[in-house]
Design a protein around this motif. Structure first.
Motif, PDB file in Angstrom:
ATOM      1  N   ARG A  26       0.848  -1.173   0.000  1.00 46.91           N
ATOM      2  CA  ARG A  26       0.000   0.000   0.000  1.00 46.91           C
ATOM      3  C   ARG A  26       0.892   1.235   0.000  1.00 46.91           C
ATOM      4  O   ARG A  26       1.902   1.302   0.698  1.00 46.91           O
ATOM      5  CB  ARG A  26      -0.884   0.022   1.258  1.00 46.91           C
ATOM      6  N   THR A  28       1.775   4.684   1.321  1.00 44.48           N
ATOM      7  CA  THR A  28       1.477   5.335   2.587  1.00 44.48           C
ATOM      8  C   THR A  28       1.936   6.775   2.545  1.00 44.48           C
ATOM      9  O   THR A  28       2.616   7.212   1.622  1.00 44.48           O
ATOM     10  CB  THR A  28       2.203   4.621   3.745  1.00 44.48           C
ATOM     11  N   SER A 105      -8.642  -5.075   1.078  1.00 47.02           N
ATOM     12  CA  SER A 105      -8.546  -5.312   2.521  1.00 47.02           C
ATOM     13  C   SER A 105      -9.003  -4.126   3.359  1.00 47.02           C
ATOM     14  O   SER A 105      -9.567  -4.301   4.446  1.00 47.02           O
ATOM     15  CB  SER A 105      -7.108  -5.693   2.890  1.00 47.02           C
ATOM     16  N   GLN A 106      -8.769  -2.919   2.870  1.00 48.30           N
ATOM     17  CA  GLN A 106      -9.131  -1.749   3.682  1.00 48.30           C
ATOM     18  C   GLN A 106     -10.644  -1.501   3.650  1.00 48.30           C
ATOM     19  O   GLN A 106     -11.236  -1.115   4.659  1.00 48.30           O
ATOM     20  CB  GLN A 106      -8.343  -0.530   3.212  1.00 48.30           C
ATOM     21  N   ASP A 268      -9.240   0.920  -3.356  1.00 46.15           N
ATOM     22  CA  ASP A 268      -9.260   0.566  -1.941  1.00 46.15           C
ATOM     23  C   ASP A 268      -8.442   1.559  -1.117  1.00 46.15           C
ATOM     24  O   ASP A 268      -8.871   2.008  -0.040  1.00 46.15           O
ATOM     25  CB  ASP A 268      -8.713  -0.846  -1.775  1.00 46.15           C
ATOM     26  N   SER A 269      -7.281   1.916  -1.615  1.00 43.14           N
ATOM     27  CA  SER A 269      -6.421   2.831  -0.859  1.00 43.14           C
ATOM     28  C   SER A 269      -6.997   4.239  -0.809  1.00 43.14           C
ATOM     29  O   SER A 269      -6.854   4.948   0.184  1.00 43.14           O
ATOM     30  CB  SER A 269      -5.009   2.846  -1.457  1.00 43.14           C
ATOM     31  N   ALA A 272      -9.736   4.274   1.816  1.00 43.37           N
ATOM     32  CA  ALA A 272      -9.131   4.351   3.145  1.00 43.37           C
ATOM     33  C   ALA A 272      -8.726   5.779   3.475  1.00 43.37           C
ATOM     34  O   ALA A 272      -8.907   6.249   4.606  1.00 43.37           O
ATOM     35  CB  ALA A 272      -7.927   3.411   3.225  1.00 43.37           C
ATOM     36  N   GLN A 276     -10.298   8.032   6.535  1.00 41.43           N
ATOM     37  CA  GLN A 276      -9.421   8.599   7.554  1.00 41.43           C
ATOM     38  C   GLN A 276      -9.791  10.060   7.820  1.00 41.43           C
ATOM     39  O   GLN A 276      -9.853  10.499   8.970  1.00 41.43           O
ATOM     40  CB  GLN A 276      -7.960   8.496   7.106  1.00 41.43           C
TER      41      GLN A 276
END
Length: 466
Positions: A26, A28, A105-106, A268-269, A272, A276
């Protein structure tokens, strides 16, 4: 999808092919040295397409977004907004079982902390514009009028193409959730939801963007966060977002291809990143922001060797024939058009590859009583589809539009936020359930005559909101 200079939308396999997102790891919010494509615009997945790679030290787009957002948050104070805000995100072509892939997954983590509808059943046909309009209005396609991505009507000479409502809202019926918000005194901010740039009953969202598939994902998410970070009195009650990259990759490469999984990982990222920001706002300001992720349809694998060449189908001059990939529709153009003869010709050469959808079946699918519903509809099932030229030169490995009874057409829904339960799994709901539940969250009165009261989805709401 992409947009031609004349304003029409079309599916663009080149954009899908340009997708090159790593499957592992991922990105970051750190400064790192990485390979990036130099000197070209970003495509629908937010990924540069130039083949020339250079090594540079960069701060990721996600980090820049969060820094700008935190600065806005610090400046805006901590006023309290008691009414809920809903962020409604569509991930086009996200099949129901994609959520269990490692690349999602997130989003799966959000589902575990909130609500998951395992299979969100679609309207018929399971196409982008009909489904999005049904989610947005709570009406079936034969009620809101968008019965396919491309179709004709027996009561007008022109035909609809994706996005036609912007220039001619008479194609459209119903009251989308963003219009409902505006009509009842709220602010709606939409980013690329299909037909959200069209005036329903003369009303447009306060903020909207005309569709441009080249807009990077970073810009889409950054704008949504900027709207949410407004002071409470100015904050929209509704924000919508739309991502098409999973659908594009699924069409070009197939639903299980590495390129499709890469598109899932990329979206997905970004989800997320969005959550956040929402979480921070909710914690700091008690902002009451809820997030709902939804898709319009799934995706089935197709085999070019089994494609049905529409050039081989009958085409009487007294009918207008429309190829809808999973269906072919025939509209009579003359009062004496011989429908029985056409049905016989179609049956004689079908060889089991396709069949006429009976009036009884169309009625069961609530696909009746509208001038856009063709007199004769034939359909097929995967791995077959209709295409001019058959499979020759076909750049397609995935398709949707089949009946909801085919599991691969099922969509997904994830909901999280202060007004949703925690750890709730709903095995099945329907796209028509979204509108009444969204209206309840926003404290809106809904139009009469909706086909669903949202009962299957209302169990997602917290006890205080049920």
């Amino acid at each position: 999808m992409k947009k031609r200079p004349d304003g029409r939308f079309f599916y663009d396999s080149v954009s899908a092919k340009s997708l090159r997102v790593p499957l592992s790891g991922r990105r970051t919010c750190t400064r790192s040295a990485r390979l990036i494509n130099a000197g070209s615009a970003e495509d629908t997945a937010g990924v540069s397409r130039s083949p020339r790679l250079i090594k540079v030290s960069v701060m990721t787009a996600r980090c820049r977004i969060l820094i700008r957002w935190l600065a806005m948050l610090l400046c805006c104070g901590s006023s309290v907004l008691h009414a809920s805000t809903l962020v409604l995100v569509s991930i086009d072509g996200f099949r129901w079982d994609y959520l269990d892939r490692p690349e999602a997954s997130q989003m799966k983590a959000l589902a575990d902390r909130g609500v998951r509808v395992t299979k969100l059943r679609t309207v018929y046909p399971s196409k982008t514009f009909p489904a999005h309009m049904s989610i947005a209005t709570g009406l079936r396609p034969a009620q809101h009028g968008i019965v396919d991505n491309y179709f004709c009507r027996t009561d007008r000479p022109d035909c609809y193409t994706m996005g036609s409502g912007k220039k001619d809202p008479t194609w459209l019926a119903g009251t989308p959730i963003w219009t409902l918000v505006e009509q009842q005194g709220g602010r709606a901010s939409t980013f690329f939801w299909p037909e959200s740039d069209a005036a329903f009953s003369g009303v447009l969202p306060t903020d909207y963007r005309a569709y441009d598939g080249r807009t990077p994902h970073a810009e889409r998410v950054e704008q949504a966060i900027s709207w949410l970070a407004l002071p409470a009195p100015e904050r929209p009650k509704l924000v919508t977002l739309y991502f098409s990259s999973v659908d594009s990759a699924g069409h070009t490469y197939g639903p299980d291809a590495p390129e499709t999984l890469a598109a899932i990982a990329d979206v997905d990222s970004w989800i997320a990143n969005l959550w956040q920001a929402i979480e921070a706002l909710n914690a700091r300001e008690n902002a009451g922001i809820n997030l709902v992720l939804v898709s319009d349809h799934g995706m089935a694998a197709v085999d070019p060797d089994q494609f049905i060449d529409t050039n081989t189908l009958p085409r009487p001059g007294s009918f207008k024939r429309v190829n809808a990939s999973t269906r072919v529709m025939y509209y009579p153009q003359e009062p004496d058009a011989n429908q029985d003869a056409l049905v016989e010709k179609l049956a004689a050469q079908s060889e089991g590859r396709y069949w006429q959808v009976s009036p009884e079946t169309l009625a069961e699918r609530s696909y009746v009583d509208h001038p856009a519903v063709a007199a004769i509809v034939i359909e097929t099932d995967p791995p077959r589809m209709f295409r001019r030229g058959g499979g020759e030169g076909a750049d397609l490995r995935g398709m949707h539009g089949y009946p909801a009874s085919i599991d691969d057409m099922a969509a997904f829904l994830v909901a999280i936020g202060p007004d949703f339960r925690v750890g709730r799994v709903i095995p099945e709901a329907h796209q028509l359930d979204v509108y009444p539940v969204a209206a309840s969250l926003l404290g809106l009165s809904v139009p009469e005559g909706l086909p669903s009261d949202g009962a299957a989805l209302r169990q997602a709401l917290s006890a205080e909101r049920e």
